[in-house]
Scaffold this motif. Structure first.
Motif, mmCIF file in Angstrom:
data_model
loop_
_atom_site.group_PDB
_atom_site.id
_atom_site.type_symbol
_atom_site.label_atom_id
_atom_site.label_comp_id
_atom_site.label_asym_id
_atom_site.label_seq_id
_atom_site.Cartn_x
_atom_site.Cartn_y
_atom_site.Cartn_z
ATOM 1 N N GLN A 1 35.719 33.754 38.151
ATOM 2 C CA GLN A 1 35.689 35.164 37.805
ATOM 3 C C GLN A 1 35.225 36.000 38.983
ATOM 4 O OE1 GLN A 1 36.447 36.966 35.045
ATOM 5 N NE2 GLN A 1 37.349 35.172 34.083
ATOM 6 N N VAL A 2 35.752 37.192 39.072
ATOM 7 C CA VAL A 2 35.351 38.161 40.080
ATOM 8 C C VAL A 2 34.946 39.435 39.360
ATOM 9 C CG1 VAL A 2 36.116 39.593 42.016
ATOM 10 C CG2 VAL A 2 36.860 37.203 41.854
ATOM 11 N N GLN A 3 33.783 39.961 39.687
ATOM 12 C CA GLN A 3 33.340 41.232 39.121
ATOM 13 C C GLN A 3 33.438 42.302 40.202
ATOM 14 O OE1 GLN A 3 31.075 38.363 38.717
ATOM 15 N NE2 GLN A 3 32.413 37.971 36.978
ATOM 16 N N LEU A 4 33.959 43.450 39.826
ATOM 17 C CA LEU A 4 34.169 44.563 40.759
ATOM 18 C C LEU A 4 33.454 45.797 40.234
ATOM 19 C CD1 LEU A 4 38.011 44.074 41.213
ATOM 20 C CD2 LEU A 4 36.217 43.293 42.760
ATOM 21 N N VAL A 5 32.697 46.450 41.110
ATOM 22 C CA VAL A 5 31.984 47.662 40.723
ATOM 23 C C VAL A 5 32.303 48.752 41.734
ATOM 24 C CG1 VAL A 5 29.745 48.729 40.307
ATOM 25 C CG2 VAL A 5 30.130 46.336 39.657
ATOM 26 N N GLU A 6 32.922 49.834 41.240
ATOM 27 C CA GLU A 6 33.260 50.961 42.111
ATOM 28 C C GLU A 6 32.135 51.989 42.118
ATOM 29 O OE1 GLU A 6 37.235 50.057 39.829
ATOM 30 O OE2 GLU A 6 35.105 50.267 39.345
ATOM 31 N N SER A 7 32.042 52.727 43.200
ATOM 32 C CA SER A 7 31.103 53.838 43.288
ATOM 33 C C SER A 7 31.618 54.846 44.310
ATOM 34 C CB SER A 7 29.708 53.341 43.696
ATOM 35 O OG SER A 7 29.753 52.730 44.976
ATOM 36 N N GLY A 8 31.018 56.036 44.290
ATOM 37 C CA GLY A 8 31.354 57.030 45.297
ATOM 38 C C GLY A 8 32.231 58.165 44.835
ATOM 39 N N ARG A 31 38.543 35.400 50.270
ATOM 40 C CA ARG A 31 39.834 34.770 50.068
ATOM 41 C C ARG A 31 40.694 35.567 49.105
ATOM 42 N NH1 ARG A 31 41.086 31.545 53.978
ATOM 43 N NH2 ARG A 31 42.616 30.561 52.607
ATOM 44 N N TYR A 32 40.311 36.782 48.783
ATOM 45 C CA TYR A 32 41.038 37.611 47.841
ATOM 46 C C TYR A 32 41.624 38.827 48.536
ATOM 47 C CZ TYR A 32 39.760 35.232 43.547
ATOM 48 O OH TYR A 32 39.655 34.313 42.544
ATOM 49 N N ALA A 33 42.762 39.263 48.054
ATOM 50 C CA ALA A 33 43.298 40.559 48.418
ATOM 51 C C ALA A 33 42.659 41.610 47.511
ATOM 52 C CB ALA A 33 44.818 40.576 48.245
ATOM 53 N N MET A 34 42.528 42.830 48.045
ATOM 54 C CA MET A 34 41.895 43.911 47.293
ATOM 55 C C MET A 34 42.795 45.140 47.344
ATOM 56 S SD MET A 34 38.802 42.665 46.523
ATOM 57 C CE MET A 34 37.724 44.064 46.265
ATOM 58 N N ALA A 35 42.655 45.998 46.365
ATOM 59 C CA ALA A 35 43.445 47.232 46.370
ATOM 60 C C ALA A 35 42.733 48.319 45.592
ATOM 61 C CB ALA A 35 44.833 46.990 45.765
ATOM 62 N N TRP A 36 43.104 49.543 45.880
ATOM 63 C CA TRP A 36 42.695 50.705 45.100
ATOM 64 C C TRP A 36 43.923 51.272 44.393
ATOM 65 C CZ3 TRP A 36 37.894 52.434 44.093
ATOM 66 C CH2 TRP A 36 36.851 51.980 44.900
ATOM 67 N N TYR A 93 39.834 56.324 39.885
ATOM 68 C CA TYR A 93 40.196 55.363 40.936
ATOM 69 C C TYR A 93 39.633 53.996 40.576
ATOM 70 C CZ TYR A 93 42.126 58.971 43.913
ATOM 71 O OH TYR A 93 42.916 59.975 44.429
ATOM 72 N N TYR A 94 40.518 52.999 40.618
ATOM 73 C CA TYR A 94 40.162 51.637 40.233
ATOM 74 C C TYR A 94 40.302 50.686 41.416
ATOM 75 C CZ TYR A 94 40.840 53.328 35.441
ATOM 76 O OH TYR A 94 40.757 54.021 34.259
ATOM 77 N N CYS A 95 39.388 49.762 41.497
ATOM 78 C CA CYS A 95 39.456 48.681 42.468
ATOM 79 C C CYS A 95 39.995 47.440 41.761
ATOM 80 C CB CYS A 95 38.062 48.412 43.022
ATOM 81 S SG CYS A 95 37.948 47.067 44.200
ATOM 82 N N THR A 96 40.806 46.676 42.457
ATOM 83 C CA THR A 96 41.342 45.460 41.884
ATOM 84 C C THR A 96 41.351 44.344 42.919
ATOM 85 O OG1 THR A 96 43.225 44.504 40.694
ATOM 86 C CG2 THR A 96 43.741 46.032 42.452
ATOM 87 N N ALA A 97 41.329 43.107 42.438
ATOM 88 C CA ALA A 97 41.347 41.938 43.315
ATOM 89 C C ALA A 97 42.224 40.856 42.726
ATOM 90 C CB ALA A 97 39.926 41.399 43.512
ATOM 91 N N ASP A 98 42.875 40.131 43.606
ATOM 92 C CA ASP A 98 43.684 38.987 43.191
ATOM 93 C C ASP A 98 43.923 38.122 44.433
ATOM 94 O OD1 ASP A 98 45.994 38.995 40.451
ATOM 95 O OD2 ASP A 98 45.301 37.269 41.623
ATOM 96 N N GLN A 99 44.724 37.082 44.282
ATOM 97 C CA GLN A 99 44.828 36.127 45.375
ATOM 98 C C GLN A 99 45.733 36.598 46.510
ATOM 99 O OE1 GLN A 99 45.064 31.931 44.428
ATOM 100 N NE2 GLN A 99 44.609 32.379 42.284
ATOM 101 N N THR A 108 49.685 44.354 37.272
ATOM 102 C CA THR A 108 49.236 43.179 36.529
ATOM 103 C C THR A 108 48.204 42.367 37.291
ATOM 104 O OG1 THR A 108 51.164 42.012 37.417
ATOM 105 C CG2 THR A 108 51.363 42.959 35.207
ATOM 106 N N SER A 109 47.630 42.926 38.344
ATOM 107 C CA SER A 109 46.568 42.267 39.104
ATOM 108 C C SER A 109 45.465 41.784 38.169
ATOM 109 C CB SER A 109 46.000 43.247 40.129
ATOM 110 O OG SER A 109 45.038 42.623 40.929
ATOM 111 N N THR A 110 44.807 40.682 38.541
ATOM 112 C CA THR A 110 43.921 39.993 37.601
ATOM 113 C C THR A 110 42.606 40.698 37.333
ATOM 114 O OG1 THR A 110 44.879 37.879 38.255
ATOM 115 C CG2 THR A 110 42.742 37.817 37.147
ATOM 116 N N TYR A 111 41.884 41.080 38.372
ATOM 117 C CA TYR A 111 40.526 41.597 38.208
ATOM 118 C C TYR A 111 40.485 43.097 38.502
ATOM 119 C CZ TYR A 111 39.573 36.619 38.553
ATOM 120 O OH TYR A 111 39.585 35.265 38.347
ATOM 121 N N TRP A 112 39.815 43.848 37.611
ATOM 122 C CA TRP A 112 39.721 45.300 37.744
ATOM 123 C C TRP A 112 38.288 45.758 37.551
ATOM 124 C CZ3 TRP A 112 43.926 48.445 38.872
ATOM 125 C CH2 TRP A 112 45.178 47.833 38.818
ATOM 126 N N GLY A 113 37.903 46.799 38.293
ATOM 127 C CA GLY A 113 36.639 47.450 38.049
ATOM 128 C C GLY A 113 36.770 48.459 36.928
#
Length: 122
Positions: A1-8, A31-36, A93-99, A108-113
């Motif tokens: 699992q990956v937890q994402l917390v946005e701020s700012g 080892r993860y790609a990230m996106a906004w 604005y959301y942050c997301t992470a996946d492989q 459909t990215s897996t992890y979202w803040g």
């Protein structure tokens, strides 16, 4: 699992700037790609910018030359610097992470803040 917390997020006048941060915890971050992504009221969620785990960056047309995506790997944090903000940039604005980069560029990215609100208004 990956937890994402946005701020700012916050409120700014047209032409202003904001910096968003996304802090990741859980499994190995580098080892993860990230996106906004962002979602304006009444509109679908859309990609803003993304970075692969080895540093390849892509920007949506609306973000090019105004927004910059960077990483602080030692802190497991991704930064989105936004300049020349306009009312059309208003949204959550959301942050997301996946492989992979392709995965974080898809809704459909897996992890979202939980998201952070950006409001641009005079």
């Amino acid at each position: 699992q990956v937890q994402l917390v946005e701020s700012g997020g916050g409120s700014v006048q047209p032409g202003g700037s904001l910096r968003l941060s996304c802090a990741a915890s859980g499994r190995s971050f580098n080892r993860y790609a990230m996106a906004w992504w962002r979602q304006a009221p009444g509109k679908e969620r859309e990609l803003v910018a993304a970075v692969s785990w080895h540093g390849i960056r892509v920007y949506a047309e609306h973000a090019k030359f105004r927004f910059t995506l960077s990483e602080i790997n030692a802190e497991n944090t991704v930064i989105l610097d936004m300049n020349s903000l306009q009312p059309d940039d208003t949204g959550v604005y959301y942050c997301t992470a996946d492989q992979t980069l392709a995965q974080v560029r898809a809704s459909t990215s897996t992890y979202w803040g939980q998201g952070t609100q950006v409001t641009v208004s005079s």
